[in-house]
Write a protein that holds these residues in place. Structure first.
Motif, PDB file in Angstrom:
ATOM      1  N   VAL A 170       0.857  -1.190   0.000  1.00 17.95           N
ATOM      2  CA  VAL A 170       0.000   0.000   0.000  1.00 17.95           C
ATOM      3  C   VAL A 170       0.888   1.233   0.000  1.00 17.95           C
ATOM      4  CG1 VAL A 170      -1.684   1.330   1.349  1.00 17.95           C
ATOM      5  CG2 VAL A 170      -1.776  -1.151   1.375  1.00 17.95           C
ATOM      6  N   LYS A 171       0.444   2.254  -0.693  1.00 19.30           N
ATOM      7  CA  LYS A 171       1.108   3.560  -0.615  1.00 19.30           C
ATOM      8  C   LYS A 171       0.041   4.639  -0.573  1.00 19.30           C
ATOM      9  CE  LYS A 171       4.572   6.578  -2.621  1.00 19.30           C
ATOM     10  NZ  LYS A 171       5.502   6.639  -1.516  1.00 19.30           N
ATOM     11  N   TYR A 172       0.039   5.417   0.494  1.00 24.58           N
ATOM     12  CA  TYR A 172      -0.789   6.612   0.600  1.00 24.58           C
ATOM     13  C   TYR A 172       0.137   7.790   0.340  1.00 24.58           C
ATOM     14  CZ  TYR A 172      -4.623   3.959   2.644  1.00 24.58           C
ATOM     15  OH  TYR A 172      -5.655   3.072   2.841  1.00 24.58           O
ATOM     16  N   GLY A 173      -0.153   8.557  -0.716  1.00 28.73           N
ATOM     17  CA  GLY A 173       0.700   9.671  -1.089  1.00 28.73           C
ATOM     18  C   GLY A 173       0.745  10.763  -0.043  1.00 28.73           C
ATOM     19  N   ARG A 174       1.928  11.337   0.125  1.00 27.26           N
ATOM     20  CA  ARG A 174       2.107  12.447   1.064  1.00 27.26           C
ATOM     21  C   ARG A 174       1.949  13.792   0.374  1.00 27.26           C
ATOM     22  NH1 ARG A 174       7.583   9.819   2.905  1.00 27.26           N
ATOM     23  NH2 ARG A 174       7.724  10.264   0.713  1.00 27.26           N
ATOM     24  N   HIS A 175       1.961  13.778  -0.955  1.00 23.43           N
ATOM     25  CA  HIS A 175       1.685  14.977  -1.742  1.00 23.43           C
ATOM     26  C   HIS A 175       1.082  14.526  -3.062  1.00 23.43           C
ATOM     27  CE1 HIS A 175       5.278  14.242  -4.183  1.00 23.43           C
ATOM     28  NE2 HIS A 175       5.942  14.081  -3.048  1.00 23.43           N
ATOM     29  N   ALA A 176       0.668  15.448  -3.897  1.00 20.89           N
ATOM     30  CA  ALA A 176      -0.112  15.125  -5.091  1.00 20.89           C
ATOM     31  C   ALA A 176       0.653  14.319  -6.140  1.00 20.89           C
ATOM     32  CB  ALA A 176      -0.654  16.409  -5.720  1.00 20.89           C
ATOM     33  N   TYR A 177       1.984  14.284  -6.079  1.00 30.01           N
ATOM     34  CA  TYR A 177       2.766  13.493  -7.039  1.00 30.01           C
ATOM     35  C   TYR A 177       3.611  12.461  -6.301  1.00 30.01           C
ATOM     36  CZ  TYR A 177       5.249  12.339 -11.316  1.00 30.01           C
ATOM     37  OH  TYR A 177       5.759  11.668 -12.403  1.00 30.01           O
ATOM     38  N   ASP A 178       3.043  11.836  -5.309  1.00 29.35           N
ATOM     39  CA  ASP A 178       3.748  10.837  -4.512  1.00 29.35           C
ATOM     40  C   ASP A 178       3.097   9.485  -4.752  1.00 29.35           C
ATOM     41  OD1 ASP A 178       5.398   9.589  -2.661  1.00 29.35           O
ATOM     42  OD2 ASP A 178       4.251  10.273  -0.923  1.00 29.35           O
ATOM     43  N   GLN A 179       3.635   8.749  -5.702  1.00 28.45           N
ATOM     44  CA  GLN A 179       3.125   7.421  -6.038  1.00 28.45           C
ATOM     45  C   GLN A 179       4.300   6.534  -6.413  1.00 28.45           C
ATOM     46  OE1 GLN A 179       1.862  10.036  -8.547  1.00 28.45           O
ATOM     47  NE2 GLN A 179       3.933   9.798  -9.289  1.00 28.45           N
ATOM     48  N   TRP A 180       4.028   5.228  -6.524  1.00 25.25           N
ATOM     49  CA  TRP A 180       5.062   4.317  -6.979  1.00 25.25           C
ATOM     50  C   TRP A 180       5.372   4.607  -8.438  1.00 25.25           C
ATOM     51  CZ3 TRP A 180       1.526   0.022  -4.889  1.00 25.25           C
ATOM     52  CH2 TRP A 180       1.808  -0.243  -3.545  1.00 25.25           C
ATOM     53  N   SER A 181       6.619   4.486  -8.798  1.00 30.66           N
ATOM     54  CA  SER A 181       6.981   4.533 -10.210  1.00 30.66           C
ATOM     55  C   SER A 181       6.604   3.190 -10.834  1.00 30.66           C
ATOM     56  CB  SER A 181       8.489   4.769 -10.361  1.00 30.66           C
ATOM     57  OG  SER A 181       9.206   3.622  -9.901  1.00 30.66           O
ATOM     58  N   VAL A 182       6.615   3.128 -12.143  1.00 31.10           N
ATOM     59  CA  VAL A 182       6.359   1.859 -12.829  1.00 31.10           C
ATOM     60  C   VAL A 182       7.368   0.818 -12.365  1.00 31.10           C
ATOM     61  CG1 VAL A 182       6.412   0.692 -15.071  1.00 31.10           C
ATOM     62  CG2 VAL A 182       5.226   2.886 -14.828  1.00 31.10           C
ATOM     63  N   GLU A 183       8.634   1.212 -12.242  1.00 30.66           N
ATOM     64  CA  GLU A 183       9.677   0.270 -11.807  1.00 30.66           C
ATOM     65  C   GLU A 183       9.392  -0.277 -10.411  1.00 30.66           C
ATOM     66  OE1 GLU A 183      11.859  -0.984 -13.864  1.00 30.66           O
ATOM     67  OE2 GLU A 183      11.109   0.382 -15.400  1.00 30.66           O
ATOM     68  N   GLU A 184       8.908   0.573  -9.514  1.00 30.98           N
ATOM     69  CA  GLU A 184       8.588   0.107  -8.158  1.00 30.98           C
ATOM     70  C   GLU A 184       7.430  -0.880  -8.169  1.00 30.98           C
ATOM     71  OE1 GLU A 184       9.855   3.689  -5.171  1.00 30.98           O
ATOM     72  OE2 GLU A 184       8.252   4.123  -6.616  1.00 30.98           O
ATOM     73  N   VAL A 185       6.413  -0.614  -8.979  1.00 33.58           N
ATOM     74  CA  VAL A 185       5.281  -1.549  -9.073  1.00 33.58           C
ATOM     75  C   VAL A 185       5.754  -2.895  -9.624  1.00 33.58           C
ATOM     76  CG1 VAL A 185       3.060  -1.997 -10.194  1.00 33.58           C
ATOM     77  CG2 VAL A 185       3.563   0.276  -9.297  1.00 33.58           C
TER      78      VAL A 185
END
Length: 191
Positions: A152-167
């Protein structure tokens, strides 16, 4: 209520923006990667969605089915993302956002990384109508076929997500899955 790795994702029966029935977790997929984005034309979100589009074949080859939620109307999602190679779901009332603990904040749209992503995203299609408002934060869930939340990742700001590589790396770690062990013991993956 925020979820964490090891929890069971609620079984959702939805309709995509294209009017197709959709069950989450997606039956037959090794993983379902659910992302909660902002409104359909958000330049910050569309910077990230561009990366997903460019890597759609790699994502599918890893056994990952993408499902993107937007807090926009069905009509907006359908018209704006008609060529999206993934399932998109309209949730203008933010029902599923609330159910899964996805937050809102004005301040986090002003984070430097979010502003830079917005600037880059303005070179692509965007819509400043901001249906559903500009305050949403991203969240994402990597779910195994049996409904177990692997990460799970809850973003801390509007552009805080997993990259494709992380997924892809998270899916690779869980490749024996469709197993029942969580990949992570915390609520988020930090960069």
């Amino acid at each position: 209520m925020k979820r964490k790795a090891g929890d069971i994702f609620p079984n959702l029966t939805l309709t995509t923006s294209q009017g197709k029935p959709l069950t989450v977790p997606v039956p037959g997929a090794c993983f379902t990667h659910v992302q909660f984005r902002r409104w359909t034309g958000c330049p910050i979100c569309n910077t990230h969605i561009g990366s997903l589009r460019r890597n759609a074949d790699r994502i599918a080859s890893a056994g990952i089915q993408e499902v993107l939620f937007f807090h926009s109307s069905q009509e907006d999602v359908k018209s704006f993302h008609q060529d999206l190679p993934f399932d998109a779901v309209a949730d203008p009332g933010r029902r599923y956002y609330r159910e899964l603990g996805v937050e809102q904040s004005w301040a986090y749209a002003m984070h430097p990384r979010a502003l830079w992503a917005a600037f880059r995203g303005m070179g692509s299609r965007f819509n400043l109508a901001m249906t559903g408002g500009p305050t949403g934060l991203p969240a994402e869930f990597l779910i195994a076929a049996d409904g177990l939340i692997k990460a799970v990742k809850y973003g801390r700001h509007a552009y805080d997500q997993w990259s494709v590589e992380e997924v892809l790396e998270l899916a690779k770690k869980g490749a024996s899955v469709c197993s029942s062990e969580p990949l992570m013991d915390g609520a988020t993956m930090r960069r």
